[in-house]
Write a protein that holds these residues in place. Structure first.
Motif, PDB file in Angstrom:
ATOM      1  N   UNK A  78       0.641  -1.134   0.153  1.00  0.00           N
ATOM      2  CA  UNK A  78       0.097  -0.154  -0.040  1.00  0.00           C
ATOM      3  C   UNK A  78       1.133   1.400   0.015  1.00  0.00           C
ATOM      4  N   UNK A  79      -0.172   2.172  -0.472  1.00  0.00           N
ATOM      5  CA  UNK A  79       0.903   3.197  -0.287  1.00  0.00           C
ATOM      6  C   UNK A  79       0.810   4.258   0.628  1.00  0.00           C
ATOM      7  N   UNK A  80       1.590   3.849   1.760  1.00  0.00           N
ATOM      8  CA  UNK A  80       1.073   4.056   3.129  1.00  0.00           C
ATOM      9  C   UNK A  80       2.803   4.264   4.081  1.00  0.00           C
ATOM     10  N   UNK A 180      -7.685  -7.997   8.972  1.00  0.00           N
ATOM     11  CA  UNK A 180      -7.507  -8.099   7.526  1.00  0.00           C
ATOM     12  C   UNK A 180      -9.433  -8.321   7.769  1.00  0.00           C
ATOM     13  N   UNK A 234      -9.134  -2.026  10.187  1.00  0.00           N
ATOM     14  CA  UNK A 234      -9.486  -1.155   8.376  1.00  0.00           C
ATOM     15  C   UNK A 234      -8.426  -1.777   7.905  1.00  0.00           C
ATOM     16  N   UNK A 235      -7.984  -3.312   7.891  1.00  0.00           N
ATOM     17  CA  UNK A 235      -6.636  -3.691   7.583  1.00  0.00           C
ATOM     18  C   UNK A 235      -7.241  -4.576   5.988  1.00  0.00           C
ATOM     19  N   UNK A 236      -6.471  -4.109   5.161  1.00  0.00           N
ATOM     20  CA  UNK A 236      -5.084  -4.005   5.390  1.00  0.00           C
ATOM     21  C   UNK A 236      -4.348  -2.894   4.552  1.00  0.00           C
ATOM     22  N   UNK A 237      -4.870  -2.301   4.777  1.00  0.00           N
ATOM     23  CA  UNK A 237      -4.960  -1.011   4.168  1.00  0.00           C
ATOM     24  C   UNK A 237      -4.761  -0.004   5.311  1.00  0.00           C
ATOM     25  N   UNK A 238      -5.210  -0.037   6.229  1.00  0.00           N
ATOM     26  CA  UNK A 238      -5.319   1.564   7.014  1.00  0.00           C
ATOM     27  C   UNK A 238      -5.357   2.894   7.086  1.00  0.00           C
ATOM     28  N   UNK A 239      -4.523   3.743   7.447  1.00  0.00           N
ATOM     29  CA  UNK A 239      -4.799   5.076   6.923  1.00  0.00           C
ATOM     30  C   UNK A 239      -5.118   5.805   7.597  1.00  0.00           C
ATOM     31  N   UNK A 240      -5.012   5.184   8.873  1.00  0.00           N
ATOM     32  CA  UNK A 240      -5.203   6.286  10.098  1.00  0.00           C
ATOM     33  C   UNK A 240      -3.909   5.740  11.230  1.00  0.00           C
TER      34      UNK A 240
ATOM     35  N   UNK B 396      -5.433   7.771  -7.993  1.00  0.00           N
ATOM     36  CA  UNK B 396      -4.715   7.370  -6.719  1.00  0.00           C
ATOM     37  C   UNK B 396      -4.430   8.194  -5.468  1.00  0.00           C
ATOM     38  N   UNK B 398      -3.644   8.681  -2.749  1.00  0.00           N
ATOM     39  CA  UNK B 398      -2.367   9.967  -2.542  1.00  0.00           C
ATOM     40  C   UNK B 398      -1.860  10.873  -3.147  1.00  0.00           C
ATOM     41  N   UNK B 447     -13.503  -3.730  -0.329  1.00  0.00           N
ATOM     42  CA  UNK B 447     -12.971  -3.388   0.892  1.00  0.00           C
ATOM     43  C   UNK B 447     -12.045  -3.111   1.482  1.00  0.00           C
ATOM     44  N   UNK B 448     -11.280  -4.081   0.851  1.00  0.00           N
ATOM     45  CA  UNK B 448      -9.701  -4.049   0.938  1.00  0.00           C
ATOM     46  C   UNK B 448      -8.913  -2.953   0.494  1.00  0.00           C
ATOM     47  N   UNK B 451      -9.399   3.402   0.084  1.00  0.00           N
ATOM     48  CA  UNK B 451      -8.401   3.871   0.732  1.00  0.00           C
ATOM     49  C   UNK B 451      -8.421   4.976   1.927  1.00  0.00           C
ATOM     50  N   UNK B 453      -9.294   6.181   5.075  1.00  0.00           N
ATOM     51  CA  UNK B 453      -9.229   5.712   6.472  1.00  0.00           C
ATOM     52  C   UNK B 453     -10.882   5.779   7.185  1.00  0.00           C
ATOM     53  N   UNK B 455     -12.829   3.382   6.278  1.00  0.00           N
ATOM     54  CA  UNK B 455     -13.497   2.421   4.667  1.00  0.00           C
ATOM     55  C   UNK B 455     -15.175   2.881   4.063  1.00  0.00           C
TER      56      UNK B 455
END
Lengths: 307, 519
Positions: A78-80, A180, A234-240, B396, B398, B447-448, B451, B453, B455
């Protein structure tokens, strides 16, 4: 027989025996797993954690021989940024690369089939910079390098596999511990999805069996689980940052099932505290002889390093 | 002089191509170089956007440089700088070499006024709200044609070669070529093979423009180019560099005309057409008797400029007046088009179409290749403006590169914090196609990948029994319209690949007051 020959044999055998019952895979691929040492090390310096954990499970010399080509597979999906816990800690990756090179590896490749744009993931996870600083190559995965390969699994029979991973002598799996949405957790077995291409999204329909298939196929030499920052929702990407927790821990073992079983215990809040054997993929991996979920059963090291 | 001009042309073309290739993500959120550079200096773009929107951008100030140079020296931009002009110089060279004395009096000479009428049409249309300059502005057209048409073709050809040698797995040869290929990817070649709708059409139109050189050298520049017309009008006096032919010395060899990049008729003496002169100054170089000189003077050294007829000016002006309302005929304005997902930061639709010059830089820079040229979605007036096609590429989360390269502000400059708040559309689930909803099998790919935060896609969970009698939790996705930004990654990654089970349409877009879903 080295890893490459082994994979070729398995692939060839699976192709030849495509119509035979698949029970052959019940034979343990990791006969030594039950006795394999398992290390969990906690402390403030991720590099020191990796070094100590690998030392406790036998030292990198026992996994990497002089002249080996080593494929290190972190999670770069991911872009995190690292703080959000969606990708493997760059210091952990860097240290794995250094250890492999110190053990005499001829070349270390760090790569992942990312979900977001690969350039962004490699850069913003910090992994490209860290791995290159340690002397690894960090190529982006290219479509042409995915080759149709007999996986011979129960759900995944044949799939496009990244050629550099097939050709490597060793695979060191370096996942990060995360929540996940489907499997509850994503740990070492799920991380191997980054070595395949094609329509891998479809694997979610039989996710548990698929990731066990991949684990049986790739047979990573060593698994090092990054639990420095874990993602608990909020996996697998999260974001916060709210979804990430600092555990300052790294675990290492040759048995991916032990790693994943232990991994579920640190992610209790992500899955309402289920026991390891309640996860279908762990149960199935154990049944198919990939390892044991009883991570305390064999040689178990738990250490805390001072800062 | 000729060599200096050629060097300038080659350097500017190289700079243009360098900036073009540079218009791609290079590992940092900010594109370091001003990739719009050539458009910033383009007064036709500045003028048409100004007329159409009554809004100026600070960047338009750069074009004053071009204006000043043109007023003083004439169409130096055409002869020394313009990348399309340089391509036409190369392509027109063959025709020019084969021309014999007499052939310089081309039958196309009476086409010379056409470009002024084209310019007039564009400016009148812009003043009444249709900004069509970008379709034919040479810089905009070249960037668009290369980005959408030629760059994909070049990439495909080069990549095919290297992929062939890779697959052939020849000893020594394949690894060697593969190293070359790896070095080219992301530098000379695009990071991924670009794929565009209308690639072939837009590429062929450009090939046609280049192909016109078979009729007369630099046909486009001489007879059609509206920017050339504008600069010609500005440079009518060009007091600092005028072509002056001494009739007493002239031996009527016509070499000046035969080498003239424009159709500026230095021969016969006194007939030089300043507006047609591309400032190549070949005439002075080739004259065997030094009858031609270029020097500063306010004296009228030639009276060859074509008169524009009132009839044709009226016709082109009226044409524009008819074209402007005609553009709004058709269904595209009656209600928002669900397919018309504009990039984040895009102005409200009407203002967007007026401001966008269809240069295609946003499409070139888009990380995922999701930005594509419109065909009918925004009507003819909005042809070749960008829309996001999630099935080809998503936005994308970001990334804000498109807002960084837009030369006119049709896509506003937005920072990431603002971008995260902008909705460009909304994902909706087709429960008849969604695997968990329709088949009772888990999937969760959308869902996965979501992006946002927290969801924008959540699950409705239900305990189910599978065929083996084991219970499992079926997770059926549901979209939260308050959180969904419409980025389209869910549609892009949905395993139902042909007609995805989750699709984004433009509804709920922040920029529109009417295209809303809930109160």
């Amino acid at each position: 027989m080295n890893r490459r020959d082994f994979l070729r044999t398995v692939a060839g055998g699976a192709a030849a025996g495509a119509f035979l019952p698949l029970d052959g895979f019940a034979s343990p691929l990791f006969p030594e797993a039950a006795a394999a040492p398992f290390a969990v090390v906690t402390g403030p310096d991720p590099a020191a954690l990796v070094r100590r954990a690998v030392e406790l499970v036998g030292g990198m010399d026992s996994f990497v021989s002089s002249g080996d080509v080593v494929f290190v597979k972190p999670n770069i999906s991911w872009d995190r940024p690292p703080a959000q816990g969606a990708t493997t800690n760059p210091l952990v990756v860097e240290t794995v690369v250094r250890l492999a090179l110190e053990a005499g590896a001829k070349r270390v490749v760090v790569a992942d089939n990312t979900c977001n744009d690969a350039r962004r993931c490699y850069a913003h996870s910090g992994i490209k910079e860290a791995a290159e600083a340690a002397g690894a190559k960090t190529p982006f995965m290219e479509a042409r390098k995915f080759v149709k390969t007999q996986i011979g699994g129960k759900a995944v029979r044949e799939w496009e596999v990244y050629r550099d991973a097939l050709d490597a002598d060793r695979i060191i799996n370096v996942p990060v511990a995360k929540h996940h949405g489907l499997s509850g957790v994503t740990l070492s077995m799920k991380n191997l999805m980054g070595l395949v291409g094609g329509a891998r999204n479809r694997m979610h329909q039989k996710l548990d069996t698929s990731i066990v298939d991949l684990c049986a196929f790739f047979r990573p030499t060593l698994t090092i689980l990054d639990a420095v920052r874990i993602l608990t929702a909020h996996g697998p990407q999260g974001g916060t940052l709210k979804d990430a927790r600092t555990l300052d821990t790294v675990a290492a073992c040759i048995d991916p099932v032990k790693i994943d079983a232990w991994g579920t215990t640190i992610l209790a809040e992500a899955h309402d505290g289920r026991a390891p054997e309640e996860f279908a993929f762990i149960r199935e991996a154990e049944e198919r002889g990939l390892g044991t979920s009883d991570f305390r059963g064999g040689e178990f090291h738990e250490e805390t390093l001072a800062g | 002089m000729k060599n200096a001009r050629r060097l300038s042309q080659i350097l500017f073309l190289a700079l243009f191509l360098f900036l073009f290739i540079q218009t791609e993500y290079k590992g940092s959120n900010e594109l370091g170089l001003p990739v719009r550079f050539f458009l910033d200096f383009d007064p036709l773009i500045a003028l048409s956007v100004l007329l159409a929107t009554h809004a100026a951008r600070a960047l338009f100030l750069f074009s004053i440089v071009t204006v000043v140079v043109s007023v003083l020296f004439g169409r130096v931009f055409c002869g020394w700088v313009c990348p399309l002009g340089t391509l036409n110089t190369f392509a027109g060279w063959f025709k020019m070499r084969s021309m014999k004395p007499g052939e310089d009096d081309t039958v196309f000479r009476r086409w010379r006024p056409v470009k002024y009428y084209v310019l007039f049409f564009l400016l009148v249309a812009a003043a009444f709200g249709w900004n069509a300059a970008g379709f034919v502005d040479p810089i905009s057209m070249t960037i668009r044609s290369l980005a959408v048409g030629w760059n994909p073709a070049v990439n495909k050809i080069v990549r095919s070669f290297f992929e062939f040698t890779y697959a052939a797995d020849l000893p020594w040869v394949s690894p060697g070529l593969d190293a070359v290929y790896s070095a080219m990817i992301g530098t000379a070649l695009a990071f991924e093979q670009p794929v565009f709708r209308q690639s072939i059409l837009i590429g062929l139109l450009f090939a046609g423009v280049i192909g016109l050189n078979a009729l007369a050298p630099r046909f486009w520049c001489r007879y059609l180019c509206p920017l050339g017309a504008l600069l010609g009008l500005l440079g009518w006096k060009q007091a600092l560099a005028r072509v002056d032919v001494d009739g007493g010395k002239c031996v009527s060899c016509r070499r000046c005309n035969l080498s003239c990049q424009g159709d500026a008729t230095p021969f016969p003496a006194g007939r030089w057409a300043s507006r047609e002169c591309l400032a190549c100054w070949n005439c002075a170089d080739v004259c065997p008797v030094q009858a031609v000189s270029i020097h500063p003077t306010t004296r009228a050294t030639g009276d060859g400029n074509v008169d524009l007829t009132r009839r044709w000016l009226l016709a082109s002006g009226l044409g524009a007046l008819v074209a402007v309302p005609a553009m709004s005929v058709g269904a595209h304005r009656t209600r928002p088009n669900p397919e018309l997902i504009r990039p984040p930061g895009a102005l409200p639709e009407q203002a967007f179409v007026r401001t966008c010059v269809k240069c295609g830089e946003c499409m070139k820079v888009c990380l995922t290749n999701g930005l594509q040229p419109t065909l009918g979605q925004a009507g003819l007036e909005g042809l070749w403006t960008p829309l996001l096609v999630p099935r080809l590429g998503y936005c994308e989360y970001n990334c804000n590169l498109c807002s960084q390269v837009c030369p006119t502000g049709a896509i506003r400059a937005i920072d990431l914090k603002e971008k995260h708040r902008i909705r460009i559309g909304l994902a909706t689930i087709d429960r008849d196609r969604c695997i968990p909803w329709a088949l009772g099998v888990n999937c969760i790919v959308c869902e996965e990948h979501c992006p946002v935060p927290g969801k924008a896609i959540r699950f409705e969970e239900e305990e189910r029994e599978n065929r083996r009698g084991e219970t499992f939790t079926l997770k059926r996705p549901v979209v939260n319209p308050r959180l969904c930004v419409g980025c389209g990654i869910c549609e892009n990654k949905c395993p139902v690949v042909d007609l995805p089970a989750i699709r984004v349409s433009s509804i709920n877009e922040t920029r529109s007051e009417e295209n809303r879903l809930v109160l």
